[in-house]
Design a protein around this motif. Sequence first.
Motif, PDB file in Angstrom:
ATOM      1  N   GLU A   4       2.906   7.348  -5.507  1.00 16.26           N
ATOM      2  CA  GLU A   4       2.712   7.969  -6.711  1.00 16.26           C
ATOM      3  C   GLU A   4       1.547   8.769  -6.648  1.00 16.26           C
ATOM      4  O   GLU A   4       1.842  10.115  -7.251  1.00 16.26           O
ATOM      5  CB  GLU A   4       2.170   6.801  -7.663  1.00 16.26           C
ATOM      6  N   ARG A   5       0.580   8.594  -5.794  1.00 17.02           N
ATOM      7  CA  ARG A   5      -0.235   9.671  -5.741  1.00 17.02           C
ATOM      8  C   ARG A   5      -1.362   9.333  -4.846  1.00 17.02           C
ATOM      9  O   ARG A   5      -1.281   8.032  -4.308  1.00 17.02           O
ATOM     10  CB  ARG A   5      -1.075  10.028  -7.123  1.00 17.02           C
ATOM     11  N   PRO A   6      -2.444  10.152  -4.087  1.00 18.63           N
ATOM     12  CA  PRO A   6      -3.253   9.599  -3.177  1.00 18.63           C
ATOM     13  C   PRO A   6      -4.427   8.913  -3.932  1.00 18.63           C
ATOM     14  O   PRO A   6      -4.652   9.167  -5.062  1.00 18.63           O
ATOM     15  CB  PRO A   6      -4.002  11.010  -2.762  1.00 18.63           C
ATOM     16  N   GLY A  34       5.275   7.900   6.598  1.00 16.34           N
ATOM     17  CA  GLY A  34       4.960   6.620   5.918  1.00 16.34           C
ATOM     18  C   GLY A  34       6.220   6.516   4.740  1.00 16.34           C
ATOM     19  O   GLY A  34       6.405   4.978   4.389  1.00 16.34           O
ATOM     20  N   ARG A  35       6.688   7.496   4.149  1.00 14.49           N
ATOM     21  CA  ARG A  35       7.756   7.361   3.060  1.00 14.49           C
ATOM     22  C   ARG A  35       8.781   6.831   3.758  1.00 14.49           C
ATOM     23  O   ARG A  35       9.753   6.000   3.316  1.00 14.49           O
ATOM     24  CB  ARG A  35       7.889   8.534   2.376  1.00 14.49           C
ATOM     25  N   THR A  36       9.373   7.284   5.097  1.00 16.74           N
ATOM     26  CA  THR A  36      10.365   6.655   5.773  1.00 16.74           C
ATOM     27  C   THR A  36      10.318   5.470   5.975  1.00 16.74           C
ATOM     28  O   THR A  36      11.144   4.346   5.896  1.00 16.74           O
ATOM     29  CB  THR A  36      10.578   7.462   6.911  1.00 16.74           C
ATOM     30  N   GLU A  37       9.049   4.939   6.557  1.00 19.61           N
ATOM     31  CA  GLU A  37       8.813   3.522   6.857  1.00 19.61           C
ATOM     32  C   GLU A  37       8.952   2.592   5.524  1.00 19.61           C
ATOM     33  O   GLU A  37       9.691   1.605   5.774  1.00 19.61           O
ATOM     34  CB  GLU A  37       7.337   3.457   7.527  1.00 19.61           C
ATOM     35  N   VAL A  82      -4.641  -1.197  -8.485  1.00 22.19           N
ATOM     36  CA  VAL A  82      -3.247  -0.978  -9.072  1.00 22.19           C
ATOM     37  C   VAL A  82      -2.454  -2.284  -8.659  1.00 22.19           C
ATOM     38  O   VAL A  82      -1.638  -2.438  -9.529  1.00 22.19           O
ATOM     39  CB  VAL A  82      -2.919   0.416  -8.680  1.00 22.19           C
ATOM     40  N   LEU A  83      -2.568  -2.605  -7.393  1.00 27.31           N
ATOM     41  CA  LEU A  83      -1.857  -3.811  -6.949  1.00 27.31           C
ATOM     42  C   LEU A  83      -1.860  -4.832  -7.823  1.00 27.31           C
ATOM     43  O   LEU A  83      -1.437  -5.866  -8.224  1.00 27.31           O
ATOM     44  CB  LEU A  83      -1.994  -3.980  -5.332  1.00 27.31           C
ATOM     45  N   VAL A 106       0.913  -1.178   0.117  1.00 31.06           N
ATOM     46  CA  VAL A 106       0.066  -0.006   0.022  1.00 31.06           C
ATOM     47  C   VAL A 106       0.845   1.385  -0.249  1.00 31.06           C
ATOM     48  O   VAL A 106       0.802   2.214  -0.789  1.00 31.06           O
ATOM     49  CB  VAL A 106      -1.241  -0.038   1.195  1.00 31.06           C
ATOM     50  N   LEU A 107       1.830   1.355   0.784  1.00 29.94           N
ATOM     51  CA  LEU A 107       2.769   2.417   0.878  1.00 29.94           C
ATOM     52  C   LEU A 107       3.516   2.573  -0.355  1.00 29.94           C
ATOM     53  O   LEU A 107       3.556   3.858  -0.871  1.00 29.94           O
ATOM     54  CB  LEU A 107       3.752   2.250   2.099  1.00 29.94           C
ATOM     55  N   SER A 108       3.785   1.575  -1.188  1.00 28.08           N
ATOM     56  CA  SER A 108       4.489   1.548  -2.168  1.00 28.08           C
ATOM     57  C   SER A 108       3.816   2.422  -3.511  1.00 28.08           C
ATOM     58  O   SER A 108       4.252   3.012  -4.263  1.00 28.08           O
ATOM     59  CB  SER A 108       5.046   0.196  -2.925  1.00 28.08           C
TER      60      SER A 108
END
Length: 220
Positions: free
Chosen positions: A21-23, A85-88, A32-33, A15-17
């Motif tokens: 890209e966008r909300p 979230g990006r850091t995680e 998408v997944l 989900v984070l990945s």
Amino acid sequence: MAKKRKVENLLGLAVLSVLVERPMHRYEIAAVLRSRGKERDMDIKWGSLYTVVQNLEKHGFLEVAGSERDGARPERTIYRLTAAGRTEMEDWTAELLSTPEPEHHRFVSGLSIMGLLSPDRVIALLGERVTKLDEVTATARAELTTMTAAGLPRLFLVEAEFSVAMLEAEAEWARTLRDQLASGAFPHIDLWRQWHADGTPPADIVAMVERGDFRAPKDS
């Protein structure tokens, strides 16, 4: 050693990945997944998506960016990635790439107790496995070839390359084990075959293996 994470389900990383890209709302995330075949890469359980998104928001990895309504459908909450979230996501990805972890493999479970079956049956079963692995590998390699020919960058194909390599390695190892058993080159195969020919109870076989006692039974 892998660190303890606030959200441990790999679907969370998926989900984070996507949200990098966008909300998106949950339905778009799932679409998408699926379109990218991530259920093959991350063993995704789609029924847990709602809970995973909730937990990601709870721990500050996602935040609500708004909502939208499409006709008569229920209102959909749109989520976006936070800095945390990006850091995680980056830290989790780095860990997966750098840190080997023990992985439970059903094949290993079978190998650990294969002595309870006769050698001849194991030889036949391994032959079946090799045939199936060869078929799966051929399909996976054909798909990889098609994607490569379509111009998809290798950056987005490395997981498929790894899967093919692992399938080929497993097939080769299983083929070698089968051939060693079939030729009689496998250590103690005569004793193993004798156990089954004499009808030695499985409990006795297990006990002998655990003791490291590979001598023939006294009444043989």
